[in-house]
Enzyme design. Sequence first.
Site, PDB file in Angstrom:
ATOM      1  CG  HIS A 104      22.572   8.633 -27.764  1.00 59.53           C
ATOM      2  ND1 HIS A 104      21.429   7.862 -27.792  1.00 59.53           N
ATOM      3  CD2 HIS A 104      23.348   8.161 -28.770  1.00 59.53           C
ATOM      4  CE1 HIS A 104      21.507   6.986 -28.770  1.00 59.53           C
ATOM      5  NE2 HIS A 104      22.658   7.139 -29.374  1.00 59.53           N
ATOM      6  CG  ASP A 122      19.501   9.445 -25.654  1.00 64.54           C
ATOM      7  OD1 ASP A 122      19.836  10.167 -26.606  1.00 64.54           O
ATOM      8  OD2 ASP A 122      19.708   8.227 -25.611  1.00 64.54           O
ATOM      9  CB  SER A 170      22.118   3.989 -30.700  1.00 64.19           C
ATOM     10  OG  SER A 170      21.529   5.123 -31.271  1.00 64.19           O
TER      11      SER A 170
END
Length: 725
Positions: free
Chosen positions: A696, A661, A576
Amino acid sequence: MKRIHLLFLSLFFAFQSINAQDVVQSEVSASNYPQPPDVLQKDSVLVAHGHTRKDPYFWMRLTDEQKLETPPDEQTQRVLDYLNAENEYTQTVMADTEDLQEKLYKEIVGRIKQTDESVPYFKNGYWYYTRYEEGKEYPIYARKKGTMDAKEEILINANERAAGHDYYNVTGLEVSPDNKILAFGEDTLSRRVYHIQFLNLETGELLDDKLENTTGGGAWANDNKTFFYTTKNKVSLLSEKIYRHTLGEDHAEDELVYHEKDPSFYIGVGKSKSDEYIMIFTGSTLTSDYHILKADDPNGDFKQFTPREEGLEYSIDHYEDKFYVVTNLDAKNFRLMETPEGATAKQNWKEVIPHRENVLLQGIEVFDNYLVVNERGNALTHLRIIDQKTGEEHYLEFEEPAYVAFLSVNPEFNTNKLRYMYSSFTTPISTIEYNMETGEKDILKVQEVVGGHDPSDYVTERFFAEARDGVKVPVTVVYKKTTEKSADTPLLLYAYGSYGSSTDPYFNSARLSLLDRGFIFATAHVRGGQEMGREWYEEGKMFKKKNTFNDFIDVADHLIKNNYTSADHLYAQGGSAGGLLMGAVANMAPEKFNGIIAGVPFVDVISTMMDETIPLTTNEFDEWGNPKNKASYDYMLSYSPYDNVTEKEYPHMLVTTGLFDSQVQYWEPAKWVAKLRDKKTGDSLLLLDTNMEAGHGGASGRFERFKEVALEYAFLLKLEGMVEN
């Protein structure tokens, strides 16, 4: 636990002694595999502040509607074909590790106690706990009335609810004050958009009420029929409105009680530990704001706690006739204040614990007779116990050089017992009950590592590496005692370094599969986190973001100089915002790493932060900057991984993403890989793995996600020439 055989260890070290890296370089090269997928280049011209960028892969962007449309339109099909082709290419390149991946997966899952149960906690007459059954992917949420010897009542069996879904997540379980109705949120797409349903716990029947497009959680008023919840903007997925729902009434008629119109703020609603207040929280990177309502007055109007003030951050806890306030008011590292229940504005706040330059006050837990303070100093967490009657205080003592201790579930005021969690790189997560009056500790549960785990077989080190500007960066390292530190030793260096999120040294049983094969694992506690206090965070964001990248590179240099490893055996990993770090490091210092794993990486910084329809964008202008301002644009452009890909040799790279995501859109890593393929020189591997059903957090389920971990570990072992038969 399956352990690596001594024979294999001896062969491993012998293999290294005959220059393993030479073997790796001759065997692991892209030219030994079929050509990677071709991808259409179609320049989009992006202009800002008189500066022009050409993006040949901008066309990869799809909406959620396009992803779900059947049959797909031409653009969608082209994107899906490309992502599937990359997946097939990754499978081809990693084909020689299929047996290894299966072995790693079985090892990792084999360490997990399949039939397991959390430590129960008592609230409002019931013991609540979560348990898992052997072979099942999802938890079962349950309770027992009065005593743990009572009959079990299953609240939610997520295994049954997940049936028929590729992805499933349940969250926000809230039981009504009369213990009769359960509210819970479900997401079956992995976009973090939940529908909330209500279960009659007496009959086992779902009510007709169904709240759509929510954050998943909420709060019950004390009348047992009024429920407050948060909805999201359907385009940006920004949490922006709070509604009041009455059971049995039409969802469409729910009353809007709060609308946050500033798109840089997140919002949510919850209930105080005292159960006396419904509390709306709204906050941006730099500013907090609370609105409160008596839970006995569900149809009343919310009252602002104190007028919103830019740069004022605070959190509140209600107790008896007052509120405790943890705030940065004239206190960068925060201090503790209190204020009367009926006079909550800032001018009424009185200091309880003063600000300290070297200690970050992270939060508190309030009891009738004690106040527990969660602190962070010198890159370690601390728990401070204060007797509210005598003023006497003490700290819990922890013996390991690097660890993490944090507050657990403590729903009761009238108790002398504190629940907290403890872990380290070598010590499995433990739930401990501490008697604040007598000082006695009771270890309620230690995470079981099936097959056995002896912490004394491993070594943890904590030291500080000097960054280029003289700042000392904390580093935590773990390795097996039999592993020799040398230029031939493989080392995986991990970091995150954003949002003030501290990377603590938790135990991870999956990591044993690397440690037992001779890897060293290290965490660089780089600026951008909060390990060393609030200043540590502020020195790693906005116009100081490059400190995060420099710290990571300088830690790598320190590890090499001190003979923990060498550039030929050093690997980097982050996900991330940590994936942004990986992208920046790949551009800035590719020669220092043999391989990089970038998980769901935030790499297309300018384009994402220019688009306010993308989730998270407006919330994060105070984290990264707003590129609509030229100074921010120029600075962000100078490090944005996608915009700084050039013709150079890059390390071997594995990049992962999820099609659904919502935090980092799949097209960022997909575009980045496509551009790297076009620009990079040399013969390093470049792999993209896209989970076509997940978002995600990767795959849902207790075990399924470890297939992704097995792929990552197999990638590292392949580069080290350690593919087992």
